[in-house]
Design a protein around this motif. Structure first.
Motif, PDB file in Angstrom:
ATOM      1  N   LEU A 136       0.828  -1.204   0.000  1.00  0.00           N
ATOM      2  CA  LEU A 136       0.000   0.000   0.000  1.00  0.00           C
ATOM      3  C   LEU A 136       0.863   1.256   0.000  1.00  0.00           C
ATOM      4  CD1 LEU A 136      -2.781  -1.032   2.543  1.00  0.00           C
ATOM      5  CD2 LEU A 136      -2.746  -1.290   0.058  1.00  0.00           C
ATOM      6  N   ALA A 137       2.014   1.211   0.669  1.00  0.00           N
ATOM      7  CA  ALA A 137       2.916   2.362   0.661  1.00  0.00           C
ATOM      8  C   ALA A 137       3.396   2.664  -0.750  1.00  0.00           C
ATOM      9  CB  ALA A 137       4.098   2.101   1.590  1.00  0.00           C
ATOM     10  N   VAL A 138       3.680   1.613  -1.525  1.00  0.00           N
ATOM     11  CA  VAL A 138       4.103   1.789  -2.914  1.00  0.00           C
ATOM     12  C   VAL A 138       2.963   2.354  -3.759  1.00  0.00           C
ATOM     13  CG1 VAL A 138       4.828   0.582  -5.011  1.00  0.00           C
ATOM     14  CG2 VAL A 138       5.841  -0.011  -2.808  1.00  0.00           C
ATOM     15  N   ARG A 139       1.795   1.767  -3.618  1.00  0.00           N
ATOM     16  CA  ARG A 139       0.658   2.245  -4.413  1.00  0.00           C
ATOM     17  C   ARG A 139       0.340   3.709  -4.101  1.00  0.00           C
ATOM     18  NH1 ARG A 139      -1.195  -1.733  -7.346  1.00  0.00           N
ATOM     19  NH2 ARG A 139      -1.212  -3.899  -6.611  1.00  0.00           N
ATOM     20  N   THR A 140       0.464   4.084  -2.838  1.00  0.00           N
ATOM     21  CA  THR A 140       0.196   5.464  -2.449  1.00  0.00           C
ATOM     22  C   THR A 140       1.222   6.407  -3.052  1.00  0.00           C
ATOM     23  OG1 THR A 140      -0.781   4.696  -0.382  1.00  0.00           O
ATOM     24  CG2 THR A 140      -0.123   7.000  -0.471  1.00  0.00           C
ATOM     25  N   ALA A 141       2.488   6.008  -3.032  1.00  0.00           N
ATOM     26  CA  ALA A 141       3.533   6.839  -3.629  1.00  0.00           C
ATOM     27  C   ALA A 141       3.301   7.024  -5.121  1.00  0.00           C
ATOM     28  CB  ALA A 141       4.899   6.216  -3.372  1.00  0.00           C
ATOM     29  N   ALA A 142       2.849   5.966  -5.793  1.00  0.00           N
ATOM     30  CA  ALA A 142       2.598   6.053  -7.228  1.00  0.00           C
ATOM     31  C   ALA A 142       1.368   6.897  -7.538  1.00  0.00           C
ATOM     32  CB  ALA A 142       2.436   4.655  -7.814  1.00  0.00           C
ATOM     33  N   ALA A 143       0.373   6.845  -6.671  1.00  0.00           N
ATOM     34  CA  ALA A 143      -0.869   7.589  -6.896  1.00  0.00           C
ATOM     35  C   ALA A 143      -0.711   9.074  -6.623  1.00  0.00           C
ATOM     36  CB  ALA A 143      -1.983   7.024  -6.016  1.00  0.00           C
ATOM     37  N   ARG A 144       0.203   9.432  -5.718  1.00  0.00           N
ATOM     38  CA  ARG A 144       0.390  10.841  -5.343  1.00  0.00           C
ATOM     39  C   ARG A 144       1.878  11.233  -5.442  1.00  0.00           C
ATOM     40  NH1 ARG A 144      -3.591  13.437  -2.012  1.00  0.00           N
ATOM     41  NH2 ARG A 144      -5.641  12.674  -2.628  1.00  0.00           N
ATOM     42  N   PRO A 145       2.449  11.169  -6.648  1.00  0.00           N
ATOM     43  CA  PRO A 145       3.888  11.441  -6.774  1.00  0.00           C
ATOM     44  C   PRO A 145       4.269  12.863  -6.393  1.00  0.00           C
ATOM     45  CG  PRO A 145       2.851  11.334  -8.934  1.00  0.00           C
ATOM     46  CD  PRO A 145       1.830  10.849  -7.939  1.00  0.00           C
ATOM     47  N   GLY A 146       3.352  13.806  -6.508  1.00  0.00           N
ATOM     48  CA  GLY A 146       3.659  15.178  -6.135  1.00  0.00           C
ATOM     49  C   GLY A 146       3.591  15.429  -4.651  1.00  0.00           C
ATOM     50  N   GLN A 147       3.104  14.469  -3.899  1.00  0.00           N
ATOM     51  CA  GLN A 147       2.932  14.637  -2.462  1.00  0.00           C
ATOM     52  C   GLN A 147       3.836  13.717  -1.657  1.00  0.00           C
ATOM     53  OE1 GLN A 147      -1.144  14.110  -1.250  1.00  0.00           O
ATOM     54  NE2 GLN A 147      -0.827  14.987   0.779  1.00  0.00           N
ATOM     55  N   VAL A 148       4.021  12.490  -2.116  1.00  0.00           N
ATOM     56  CA  VAL A 148       4.815  11.504  -1.371  1.00  0.00           C
ATOM     57  C   VAL A 148       6.265  11.563  -1.838  1.00  0.00           C
ATOM     58  CG1 VAL A 148       5.116   9.076  -0.789  1.00  0.00           C
ATOM     59  CG2 VAL A 148       2.811  10.011  -1.080  1.00  0.00           C
ATOM     60  N   ILE A 174       6.342   6.733  -9.893  1.00  0.00           N
ATOM     61  CA  ILE A 174       6.871   7.049  -8.565  1.00  0.00           C
ATOM     62  C   ILE A 174       7.951   8.117  -8.650  1.00  0.00           C
ATOM     63  CG2 ILE A 174       8.157   6.112  -6.598  1.00  0.00           C
ATOM     64  CD1 ILE A 174       6.803   3.408  -7.170  1.00  0.00           C
ATOM     65  N   ALA A 175       7.805   9.164  -7.827  1.00  0.00           N
ATOM     66  CA  ALA A 175       8.825  10.207  -7.720  1.00  0.00           C
ATOM     67  C   ALA A 175       9.559  10.139  -6.392  1.00  0.00           C
ATOM     68  CB  ALA A 175       8.179  11.584  -7.878  1.00  0.00           C
ATOM     69  N   ALA A 176       9.038   9.355  -5.440  1.00  0.00           N
ATOM     70  CA  ALA A 176       9.613   9.269  -4.102  1.00  0.00           C
ATOM     71  C   ALA A 176      10.911   8.478  -4.103  1.00  0.00           C
ATOM     72  CB  ALA A 176       8.612   8.603  -3.149  1.00  0.00           C
TER      73      ALA A 176
END
Length: 251
Positions: A136-148, A174-176
């Motif tokens: 889920l941490a990966v999916r969240t990073a991919a979904a919100r690259p400008g935030q995570v 992913i930008a994180a």
């Protein structure tokens, strides 16, 4: 330290959660902590408090809130093999119902909740997850690259599958900066799976460190289970906190 219960509005209802943060009146970067399939419980709350002690505002949601408040399944003594088998017979159906669509809807709600809190400093946030929470941490990073800006996972669930939406296929989104601590003995992420994960991150140009913790098994950070490794947990802190510090804190 300040730890309290909160309610997070989501597209499907309200998720019960816990937040932990320094009790100093200052604003701190936000971190979304995804627990393992066992869910929020004292050991997870203690981990959130320790992370918060490093200067973070940490949100720990009940991922299975659609089925009721935590604990959705009562947690027995998981150092006893018989108890583990009985617990996971009840818990695994909840995991299977937690679809990618649900996970992404919830992720947006959790991050929006963090961003709106007056205790959270404006700017990038981090995600950290354990077991399937790492997925889920990966999916969240991919979904919100400008935030995570930072995402970490420890003894993660399957990051590499043949499914079209396998986490490793999200690398280009992913930008994180990523960090993953893998168990040495884990059928869910074997050496060949870790290699495929690393190859996908490298090909997409994602900054990602992957390390295998010697002598550990899946679940090694969890002090209330038979998988617990004190040295593994200690190393996890030494790897996690610097990742967050260099991506979330500013002068």
């Amino acid at each position: 330290m300040s730890t309290r219960s909160v309610q997070v509005p989501t597209p499907d209802g309200t998720a019960d959660a816990v937040v932990a943060s320094p009790d100093d009146g200052e604003r701190h970067p936000g971190v979304l902590l995804y627990p393992d399939v066992i869910g929020p419980r004292p050991v997870i709350h203690e981990m959130a408090e320790r992370l918060a002690s490093h200067g973070y505002h940490v949100l720990v949601p009940n991922l299975f809130y659609r089925h009721g408040p935590a604990p959705v399944v009562e947690v027995p003594d998981l150092t006893v093999p018989e108890n583990r088998e009985a617990f996971f017979r009840e818990a695994l159906p909840l995991l299977h119902e937690h679809t990618v669509e649900r996970a992404l809807a919830d992720a947006g709600a959790y991050l929006d909740f963090l961003a709106a809190r007056p205790e959270v400093r404006p700017g990038p946030v981090g995600t950290v997850g354990y077991c399937f929470g790492a997925v889920l941490a990966v999916r969240t990073a991919a979904a919100r690259p400008g935030q995570v800006a930072a995402a970490a996972g420890f003894h993660p669930g399957s990051l590499v599958t043949d499914a079209p939406d396998s986490p490793h296929r999200l690398a280009s989104d992913i930008a994180a900066e990523l960090y993953f601590g893998f168990a040495e003995h884990d059928d869910g992420m074997k050496p060949e799976d870790i290699a495929r994960w690393d190859d996908a991150m490298d090909e997409a140009g994602v900054t990602c460190a992957s390390e295998v913790y010697p002598g550990t098994v899946h679940g090694f950070t969890m002090a209330d289970t038979s998988a617990f490794s004190p040295s593994g947990l200690d190393r996890h802190w030494k790897d996690l906190v610097p990742l967050l510090d260099r991506n979330l804190t500013t002068d």
